[in-house]
Write a protein that holds these residues in place. Structure first.
Motif, PDB file in Angstrom:
ATOM      1  N   LEU A   1     -18.825 -79.609  25.200  1.00 11.20           N
ATOM      2  CA  LEU A   1     -17.785 -78.808  25.823  1.00 11.20           C
ATOM      3  C   LEU A   1     -16.494 -79.627  25.945  1.00 11.20           C
ATOM      4  CD1 LEU A   1     -18.067 -75.891  26.775  1.00 11.20           C
ATOM      5  CD2 LEU A   1     -18.299 -76.738  29.111  1.00 11.20           C
ATOM      6  N   ALA A   2     -16.661 -80.923  26.321  1.00  3.27           N
ATOM      7  CA  ALA A   2     -15.501 -81.807  26.440  1.00  3.27           C
ATOM      8  C   ALA A   2     -14.808 -81.940  25.097  1.00  3.27           C
ATOM      9  CB  ALA A   2     -15.946 -83.178  26.946  1.00  3.27           C
ATOM     10  N   GLU A   3     -15.601 -81.996  24.028  1.00  5.46           N
ATOM     11  CA  GLU A   3     -15.019 -82.139  22.700  1.00  5.46           C
ATOM     12  C   GLU A   3     -14.245 -80.873  22.296  1.00  5.46           C
ATOM     13  OE1 GLU A   3     -17.732 -84.303  20.243  1.00  5.46           O
ATOM     14  OE2 GLU A   3     -16.794 -83.437  18.454  1.00  5.46           O
ATOM     15  N   ILE A   4     -14.826 -79.702  22.639  1.00  4.87           N
ATOM     16  CA  ILE A   4     -14.124 -78.438  22.339  1.00  4.87           C
ATOM     17  C   ILE A   4     -12.783 -78.402  23.072  1.00  4.87           C
ATOM     18  CG2 ILE A   4     -14.183 -75.933  22.613  1.00  4.87           C
ATOM     19  CD1 ILE A   4     -17.262 -76.128  22.293  1.00  4.87           C
ATOM     20  N   ARG A   5     -12.811 -78.788  24.360  1.00  3.02           N
ATOM     21  CA  ARG A   5     -11.572 -78.819  25.150  1.00  3.02           C
ATOM     22  C   ARG A   5     -10.560 -79.745  24.497  1.00  3.02           C
ATOM     23  NH1 ARG A   5     -14.934 -79.180  29.821  1.00  3.02           N
ATOM     24  NH2 ARG A   5     -14.699 -81.430  29.885  1.00  3.02           N
ATOM     25  N   ASN A   6     -11.067 -80.895  24.088  1.00  5.13           N
ATOM     26  CA  ASN A   6     -10.182 -81.902  23.529  1.00  5.13           C
ATOM     27  C   ASN A   6      -9.470 -81.394  22.275  1.00  5.13           C
ATOM     28  OD1 ASN A   6     -10.239 -84.687  21.562  1.00  5.13           O
ATOM     29  ND2 ASN A   6      -9.286 -84.824  23.575  1.00  5.13           N
TER      30      ASN A   6
ATOM     31  N   GLY B   1     -10.612 -71.943  28.916  1.00  5.75           N
ATOM     32  CA  GLY B   1     -10.351 -73.366  28.678  1.00  5.75           C
ATOM     33  C   GLY B   1     -11.598 -74.204  28.493  1.00  5.75           C
ATOM     34  N   CYS B   2     -12.751 -73.552  28.480  1.00  2.00           N
ATOM     35  CA  CYS B   2     -14.020 -74.272  28.296  1.00  2.00           C
ATOM     36  C   CYS B   2     -14.255 -75.316  29.386  1.00  2.00           C
ATOM     37  CB  CYS B   2     -14.091 -74.949  26.930  1.00  2.00           C
ATOM     38  SG  CYS B   2     -14.023 -73.791  25.585  1.00  2.00           S
ATOM     39  N   LEU B   3     -13.673 -75.071  30.554  1.00  2.00           N
ATOM     40  CA  LEU B   3     -13.962 -75.940  31.686  1.00  2.00           C
ATOM     41  C   LEU B   3     -15.275 -75.507  32.344  1.00  2.00           C
ATOM     42  CD1 LEU B   3     -10.379 -76.140  33.175  1.00  2.00           C
ATOM     43  CD2 LEU B   3     -11.684 -78.075  32.288  1.00  2.00           C
ATOM     44  N   ASP B   4     -15.689 -74.319  32.000  1.00  2.00           N
ATOM     45  CA  ASP B   4     -16.894 -73.753  32.587  1.00  2.00           C
ATOM     46  C   ASP B   4     -17.516 -72.836  31.533  1.00  2.00           C
ATOM     47  OD1 ASP B   4     -18.807 -73.238  34.430  1.00  2.00           O
ATOM     48  OD2 ASP B   4     -17.448 -72.462  35.972  1.00  2.00           O
ATOM     49  N   THR B   5     -18.783 -72.497  31.711  1.00  2.00           N
ATOM     50  CA  THR B   5     -19.415 -71.582  30.746  1.00  2.00           C
ATOM     51  C   THR B   5     -19.795 -70.283  31.445  1.00  2.00           C
ATOM     52  OG1 THR B   5     -21.472 -72.734  31.210  1.00  2.00           O
ATOM     53  CG2 THR B   5     -20.338 -73.344  29.198  1.00  2.00           C
ATOM     54  N   PRO B   6     -19.771 -69.169  30.717  1.00  2.00           N
ATOM     55  CA  PRO B   6     -20.077 -67.879  31.345  1.00  2.00           C
ATOM     56  C   PRO B   6     -21.556 -67.759  31.689  1.00  2.00           C
ATOM     57  CG  PRO B   6     -19.729 -67.600  28.990  1.00  2.00           C
ATOM     58  CD  PRO B   6     -19.414 -69.025  29.299  1.00  2.00           C
ATOM     59  N   THR B   7     -21.851 -66.886  32.668  1.00  2.16           N
ATOM     60  CA  THR B   7     -23.239 -66.615  33.016  1.00  2.16           C
ATOM     61  C   THR B   7     -23.906 -65.801  31.912  1.00  2.16           C
ATOM     62  OG1 THR B   7     -22.482 -66.513  35.303  1.00  2.16           O
ATOM     63  CG2 THR B   7     -24.729 -65.804  34.895  1.00  2.16           C
TER      64      THR B   7
ATOM     65  N   ALA C   1      -0.756 -82.526  22.148  1.00  2.00           N
ATOM     66  CA  ALA C   1      -1.081 -83.774  21.454  1.00  2.00           C
ATOM     67  C   ALA C   1      -2.155 -83.608  20.382  1.00  2.00           C
ATOM     68  CB  ALA C   1      -1.500 -84.831  22.460  1.00  2.00           C
ATOM     69  N   MET C   2      -3.174 -82.800  20.667  1.00  2.00           N
ATOM     70  CA  MET C   2      -4.279 -82.688  19.714  1.00  2.00           C
ATOM     71  C   MET C   2      -4.138 -81.472  18.797  1.00  2.00           C
ATOM     72  SD  MET C   2      -6.344 -85.252  19.855  1.00  2.00           S
ATOM     73  CE  MET C   2      -7.905 -84.725  19.164  1.00  2.00           C
ATOM     74  N   GLU C   3      -2.919 -80.905  18.721  1.00  2.00           N
ATOM     75  CA  GLU C   3      -2.704 -79.712  17.893  1.00  2.00           C
ATOM     76  C   GLU C   3      -3.762 -78.648  18.206  1.00  2.00           C
ATOM     77  OE1 GLU C   3      -0.252 -79.286  15.683  1.00  2.00           O
ATOM     78  OE2 GLU C   3       0.603 -81.283  15.841  1.00  2.00           O
ATOM     79  N   PRO C   4      -3.813 -78.176  19.458  1.00  2.00           N
ATOM     80  CA  PRO C   4      -4.912 -77.293  19.846  1.00  2.00           C
ATOM     81  C   PRO C   4      -4.746 -75.876  19.303  1.00  2.00           C
ATOM     82  CG  PRO C   4      -3.376 -77.495  21.648  1.00  2.00           C
ATOM     83  CD  PRO C   4      -2.866 -78.404  20.563  1.00  2.00           C
ATOM     84  N   ASP C   5      -5.843 -75.122  19.328  1.00  2.00           N
ATOM     85  CA  ASP C   5      -5.788 -73.727  18.909  1.00  2.00           C
ATOM     86  C   ASP C   5      -4.958 -72.896  19.879  1.00  2.00           C
ATOM     87  OD1 ASP C   5      -7.346 -74.247  16.755  1.00  2.00           O
ATOM     88  OD2 ASP C   5      -9.225 -73.728  17.747  1.00  2.00           O
ATOM     89  N   ILE C   6      -5.151 -73.185  21.175  1.00  2.75           N
ATOM     90  CA  ILE C   6      -4.331 -72.461  22.158  1.00  2.75           C
ATOM     91  C   ILE C   6      -3.783 -73.443  23.192  1.00  2.75           C
ATOM     92  CG2 ILE C   6      -5.672 -70.325  21.948  1.00  2.75           C
ATOM     93  CD1 ILE C   6      -6.757 -71.012  24.814  1.00  2.75           C
ATOM     94  N   VAL C   7      -2.624 -73.055  23.759  1.00  6.24           N
ATOM     95  CA  VAL C   7      -2.102 -73.766  24.918  1.00  6.24           C
ATOM     96  C   VAL C   7      -2.387 -72.879  26.120  1.00  6.24           C
ATOM     97  CG1 VAL C   7      -0.043 -74.617  26.083  1.00  6.24           C
ATOM     98  CG2 VAL C   7      -0.330 -74.977  23.616  1.00  6.24           C
ATOM     99  N   LEU C   8      -3.091 -73.447  27.086  1.00  5.17           N
ATOM    100  CA  LEU C   8      -3.519 -72.671  28.235  1.00  5.17           C
ATOM    101  C   LEU C   8      -2.769 -73.184  29.465  1.00  5.17           C
ATOM    102  CD1 LEU C   8      -5.532 -70.544  29.258  1.00  5.17           C
ATOM    103  CD2 LEU C   8      -7.222 -72.369  29.482  1.00  5.17           C
ATOM    104  N   ALA C   9      -1.922 -72.313  30.019  1.00  5.59           N
ATOM    105  CA  ALA C   9      -1.100 -72.753  31.147  1.00  5.59           C
ATOM    106  C   ALA C   9      -1.468 -71.977  32.401  1.00  5.59           C
ATOM    107  CB  ALA C   9       0.370 -72.576  30.806  1.00  5.59           C
ATOM    108  N   ASP C  10      -1.727 -72.723  33.475  1.00  7.61           N
ATOM    109  CA  ASP C  10      -2.131 -72.108  34.735  1.00  7.61           C
ATOM    110  C   ASP C  10      -0.977 -72.238  35.730  1.00  7.61           C
ATOM    111  OD1 ASP C  10      -3.476 -71.142  36.903  1.00  7.61           O
ATOM    112  OD2 ASP C  10      -4.694 -72.938  37.225  1.00  7.61           O
ATOM    113  N   GLU C  11      -0.295 -71.127  35.981  1.00  4.96           N
ATOM    114  CA  GLU C  11       0.873 -71.117  36.882  1.00  4.96           C
ATOM    115  C   GLU C  11       1.798 -72.305  36.598  1.00  4.96           C
ATOM    116  OE1 GLU C  11       1.492 -68.709  38.815  1.00  4.96           O
ATOM    117  OE2 GLU C  11      -0.372 -67.830  39.559  1.00  4.96           O
TER     118      GLU C  11
END
Lengths: 407, 234
Positions: free
Chosen positions: B83-88, B58-64, B163-173
């Motif tokens: 990163l915020a823009e990618i998420r958006n 979800g691009c909330l964090d970046t890998p090491t 809303a933003m027609e995203p590439d993926i929908v990421l659902a956490d539980e």
């Protein structure tokens, strides 16, 4: 930008209590400091005004008995001063702006069926400006022609005018002074006067000194009044005048009893010092108020950010940039500060508008609010709030959205 | 398979949390490719690293270390704002705890990502209403989250994710906080979205939910231990 403002209005509405508390903090600080300084300014103005009722940084001098032997003359000799002495001395003292002899007596004034006993002074035209004897509209003070031609003209105090003429206009009326007709040329505007040496000006009558001498046969002045060109030179002018008169009338220039003087500029200086101390005192209280108010405002802002960390996290997860989050806080603080400052200023103005109706103006003066002080106060409080809100908000915006959302 | 079809490409992704005293390797070399139009369930016990993986996807964090591309865009060395823009633009989130803003209406919640994405107000309003209608909340536009049930809140969140027609929908539980009936509704919505061609990534340990996915990825101790297509894929 418009979206930020819209969001802002919504947040402020949603958090009514917090908004109210923050605004209240700024209102309170603004009112407290504005009013304190307003009353300080009012008091200062009133002190100056009352003192100026006697005159504008003048010195009043009375001839007396010598207390020091001088050039073979023993002490206890009476000093008598004539118009000629004063005219000569004046020519020898540079830095003297104005000087007027004053002859005083209690004269009988008659008008119609009324007879009054009035403290009267015979003076020169310069006396008017020195002693702040300002004529009401349509009148004038004694002028040079009155003096030169020994005219029988009179300038009367406003209370005296009321006693003689009631509500009818006094200027142009003829009164009888010691059986001679005098034309009233001016009436004193009402003034505050907290000190005097021969009765309050509003009950007195002033006539040309030449006329006074002709009427009463006076040869020697009762006292005289003078004013230095620059009030800071007053001390020097006093010394020069003492030695000029001492040389001519043969008394020691150091003999304070031969010629005693009342330097009213000392009073002005005292007030200036007093007000400086008073303002410093108010300033300290003001700063403390600001600090206390600032702590209140910053506390609230801090709590706000803590409460909203989750919200900030959600917004960031949805793609809000740091700038967006921070600008919202910025606008919020600015708006709250502006509102609080405006309300505080309005309250201060209202108090200042109501205060004169309490009738205490004669003692403490009327408070005057300075818009600058009000603006600076709310600005300072707003700045405290901003700093207090900005840094936690920035920290929250720097958190990982995931962490912020879980708080 | 061409690269074009890959929405997500992860190559040797590692994530280490360094708390100063202890270093925790949460992900120890993840290879994962997700194609456009897949519905993929990522399952695993708690502590397996699936939340970490979800944060990275979800691009909330970046890998090491390792490379990560989403929609062909590399996610490394970018600033927080980028990163915020990618998420958006690329990711639509659905969280277990809904994460709706409580003070604003359902409609405004759905508008929020579009606000950050710079969509014009009229367009925002139109799209948000349509999306809420699509999740069956056409009559709840002006309700605040507190006036909605859990299932309704999650539907608002799904509308917001789209809303933003995203590439993926990421659902956490996404069904974690819901009763089984509301959870079933939400699962159906995801299935519908998938059938309409959306790419959906669901992190879950709910077997009922993972059964509906076209592919199930199991993760244990920071590594992918199983990656299988299911019957639903057919």
């Amino acid at each position: 930008m418009k979206d930020v403002l819209k969001q802002l209005a919504r947040d402020l509405k949603a958090e009514k209590l917090r908004t109210f508390l923050t605004i209240f903090g700024i209102v309170w600080g603004t009112v407290a400091i504005s009013l304190m300084l307003a009353f300080g300014t009012g008091l200062h103005t009133q002190l100056i005004k009352s003192t100026a009722g006697l005159g504008d940084r003048i010195v009043i001098a009375w001839p007396g008995l010598t207390s020091i032997p001088f050039e073979g003359l023993g002490k206890g000799r009476k000093i008598r001063i004539t118009d000629d002495d004063l005219t000569t001395a004046r020519g020898n003292v540079p830095g003297l702006k104005a000087l007027s002899a004053e002859y005083s007596n209690n004269l009988k004034v008659e008008y119609g069926t009324k007879t009054l006993s009035v403290d009267t002074s015979g003076v020169a035209p310069e006396f008017g400006s020195m002693r702040n004897l300002i004529p009401q509209a349509g009148g004038r003070f004694i002028d040079d022609i009155d003096l030169a031609e020994q005219r029988r003209t009179a300038f009367i105090g406003n209370k005296l005018a009321k006693d003689i003429f009631g509500e009818t206009p006094a200027v142009g009326k003829t009164i009888t002074v010691n059986q001679s007709p005098f034309l009233v040329v001016g009436v004193l505007v009402e003034k505050d006067q907290d000190s005097s040496y021969s009765g309050r000006d509003n009950e007195k009558m002033f006539i040309p000194s030449t006329t006074f001498r002709a009427l009463n046969g006076d040869k020697y002045v009762d006292n005289f009044v003078f004013q230095a060109a620059a009030s800071t030179d007053t001390k020097a002018v006093i010394e020069k005048l003492r030695s000029a008169l001492g040389g001519r009338l043969r008394f020691d220039a150091k003999d304070k009893e031969a010629l005693s003087m009342w330097d009213t500029t000392e009073q002005f200086q005292f007030f200036d010092t007093f007000m400086l101390a008073f303002n410093a005192f108010l300033g300290i209280i003001g700063v403390l108020t600001l600090v206390v108010g600032g702590i209140g405002v910053s506390n609230i802002m801090n709590v706000v950010v803590e409460e909203r960390t989750r919200e900030i996290g959600i917004k960031m997860a949805l793609g809000a940039k740091q700038r967006w989050i921070l600008s919202q806080f910025l606008f919020e603080t600015m708006l709250v500060t502006f509102l609080g400052g405006a309300i505080g200023f309005a309250i201060s103005l209202t108090v200042c508008a109501i205060f004169p109706k309490l009738g205490l103006a004669e003692y403490v003066g009327n408070p005057v609010v300075s818009p600058l002080v009000a603006a600076l106060t709310s600005l300072a409080l707003g700045l405290v709030g901003l700093v207090a809100g900005y840094f936690p908000a920035r920290d929250a915006a720097r958190l990982d959205p995931v962490v912020a959302m879980k708080l | 398979m061409t690269t074009q079809n890959h929405i997500i490409r992860m190559d040797d992704i590692r994530k280490t949390y360094d708390t100063g005293k202890v270093k925790v390797d949460a992900l120890k070399g993840i290879h994962l490719e997700i194609e456009k139009g897949e519905m993929i369930a990522i399952v695993g016990p708690s502590g397996s690293g699936k939340s970490t993986l979800m944060n990275l996807i979800g691009c909330l964090d970046t890998p090491t270390s390792g490379t990560y591309e989403i929609g062909g865009q590399a996610v490394s060395g970018v600033t927080r704002d980028e990163l915020a823009e990618i998420r958006n633009r690329r990711v639509g989130f659905v969280f277990q705890a809904f994460n709706l803003l409580p003070h604003i209406t359902a409609l405004e919640n759905v508008e929020l990502p579009m606000l950050f994405g710079g969509i014009k107000p009229a367009e925002r309003h139109k799209r948000a209403s349509e999306l809420l209608e699509r999740v069956g909340l056409g009559d709840r536009l002006d309700h605040k989250p507190t006036e909605l049930s859990g299932g309704q809140m999650q539907r608002v969140a799904i509308a917001r994710a789209l809303a933003m027609e995203p590439d993926i929908v990421l659902a956490d539980e996404p069904t974690g906080n819901l009763d089984s009936s509301a959870g079933g509704d939400i699962m159906s919505i995801f299935t519908d979205l998938w059938q309409q061609g959306r790419t959906i990534v669901i992190i879950t340990h709910d077997p009922a939910l993972s059964r509906r996915a076209s592919r199930v990825v199991e993760i244990h101790d920071g590594r992918i231990t199983s990656d299988q297509a299911t019957n639903a894929a057919a």
